[in-house]
Design a protein around this motif. Structure first.
Motif, short mmCIF file in Angstrom:
data_model
loop_
_atom_site.label_atom_id
_atom_site.label_comp_id
_atom_site.label_asym_id
_atom_site.label_seq_id
_atom_site.Cartn_x
_atom_site.Cartn_y
_atom_site.Cartn_z
N GLN A 6 0.84 -1.22 -0.04
CA GLN A 6 0.05 0.07 0.03
C GLN A 6 1.13 1.37 -0.03
OE1 GLN A 6 -2.94 -1.59 3.39
NE2 GLN A 6 -3.73 0.22 2.45
N SER A 7 0.39 2.44 -0.60
CA SER A 7 1.00 3.65 -0.55
C SER A 7 0.10 4.81 -0.54
CB SER A 7 2.04 3.64 -1.67
OG SER A 7 1.51 3.59 -3.00
N GLU A 11 -0.47 9.88 5.22
CA GLU A 11 -0.88 11.07 4.39
C GLU A 11 -1.46 12.11 5.25
OE1 GLU A 11 -0.72 11.21 0.85
OE2 GLU A 11 -1.97 12.88 0.28
N LEU A 21 -5.36 6.66 -2.50
CA LEU A 21 -4.77 5.62 -1.66
C LEU A 21 -4.47 4.52 -2.91
CD1 LEU A 21 -6.54 5.63 1.58
CD2 LEU A 21 -4.82 6.85 0.90
N ARG A 22 -3.34 3.77 -2.55
CA ARG A 22 -3.01 2.91 -3.78
C ARG A 22 -2.66 1.63 -3.28
NH1 ARG A 22 -1.18 7.94 -4.97
NH2 ARG A 22 -1.73 8.56 -7.25
N CYS A 23 -2.98 0.43 -3.95
CA CYS A 23 -2.81 -0.99 -3.51
C CYS A 23 -2.38 -1.78 -4.65
CB CYS A 23 -4.00 -1.45 -2.80
SG CYS A 23 -3.97 -3.20 -2.22
N TRP A 34 -10.92 -3.24 0.33
CA TRP A 34 -10.63 -2.23 0.87
C TRP A 34 -11.39 -1.93 2.21
CZ3 TRP A 34 -6.72 1.30 0.01
CH2 TRP A 34 -6.27 1.10 -1.38
N THR A 76 -7.03 1.73 -6.75
CA THR A 76 -7.07 2.94 -5.95
C THR A 76 -8.57 3.13 -5.06
OG1 THR A 76 -7.83 4.05 -7.79
CG2 THR A 76 -5.54 4.05 -7.52
N TYR A 90 -6.71 3.17 6.21
CA TYR A 90 -7.21 2.35 5.17
C TYR A 90 -6.38 1.29 5.02
CZ TYR A 90 -10.36 6.38 5.07
OH TYR A 90 -11.22 7.57 5.12
N THR A 109 -2.74 2.68 5.06
CA THR A 109 -2.25 4.14 4.97
C THR A 109 -2.94 4.93 6.03
OG1 THR A 109 -1.98 3.91 2.53
CG2 THR A 109 -2.63 5.99 3.57
N LEU A 111 -4.17 7.89 7.23
CA LEU A 111 -4.73 9.13 6.60
C LEU A 111 -5.26 10.16 7.75
CD1 LEU A 111 -5.38 10.81 4.08
CD2 LEU A 111 -7.83 9.63 4.16
#
Lengths: 114, 111
Positions: A6-7, A11, A21-23, A34, A76, A90, A109, A111
């Motif tokens: 995850q990135s 944040e 958010l990316r996975c 998610w 995403t 997340y 992530t 957030l």
């Protein structure tokens, strides 16, 4: 083997901004999930995909939230516009596609919406 | 709620003691899963027990399932400080692959 990636890991942004958010799921897994985790509400399923198709998005809180899975190796979760109450951790998870298989989670992530 | 519900919410024990966490649920299931979450990390799958199984072991972990009482327990024997984490039970709903997590038990193992 690489796990779920995850990135970003953290944040921090101001309310009203768009957040993405990316996975990257584990290769070969065909289900992707998610989740959102908060102290108040625990771990909530937001949406899940099977074979890149959204199956159940009943947990998505509002139209401000959207998720996509354009291919088997990327997903995403987008929040636009973001609000302070969206602050949470997340998580993305993937599995090999049956309810009898474990889910593999990324490290999330964190957030923060100011 | 369709969730599995764990109890206790929090548990504090001395290193070397056993820790028992319980999970109750409301509808019939075909399997139940236990996960661990260390602080700041994602959940890690521990054990899956199927509805036709009564007990399952993995190292120092023992999971039982009583479908007549709609409950499961997770026992950690000879606990270690590294076992400090939150533990969640989860069960799939009838819909494909959707899993519902309970609120978790926070375990603290004091060295």
């Amino acid at each position: 083997d690489a796990g779920v990636i995850q990135s970003p890991r953290h944040e921090v942004t101001e309310m009203g901004q768009e957040v993405t958010l990316r996975c990257k799921p584990i290769s070969g897994h065909n289900s992707l999930f998610w989740y959102r985790q908060t102290m108040m509400r625990g771990l909530e399923l937001l949406i899940y995909f099977n074979n890149n198709v959204p199956i159940d998005d009943s947990g998505m809180p509002e139209d401000r939230f959207s998720a996509k899975m354009p291919n088997a190796s990327f997903s995403t979760l987008k929040i636009q516009p973001s609000e302070p109450r969206d602050s949470a951790v997340y998580f993305c998870a993937s599995s090999s596609g049956t309810s009898n298989q474990p889910q593999h989670f990324g490290d999330g992530t964190r957030l923060s919406i100011l | 709620s369709q969730q599995g519900e764990e109890d206790p919410q929090a548990l504090s024990i001395q290193e070397g003691e056993n820790a028992t966490m319980n999970c109750s649920y409301k509808t019939s299931i075909n399997n139940l899963q236990w996960y661990r979450q260390n602080s700041g990390r994602g959940l890690v799958h521990l054990i899956l027990i199927r509805s036709n199984e009564r007990e399952k072991h993995s190292g120092r972990l023992r999971v039982t399932l009583d479908t007549s009482k709609k409950s499961s327990s997770l026992l950690i024997t000879a606990s270690r400080a590294a076992d400090t984490a939150s533990y969640f039970c989860a069960r799939p709903l009838t819909s494909y692959d959707k899993v519902i997590f309970g609120p978790g038990t926070s375990l603290s193992v004091i060295p």
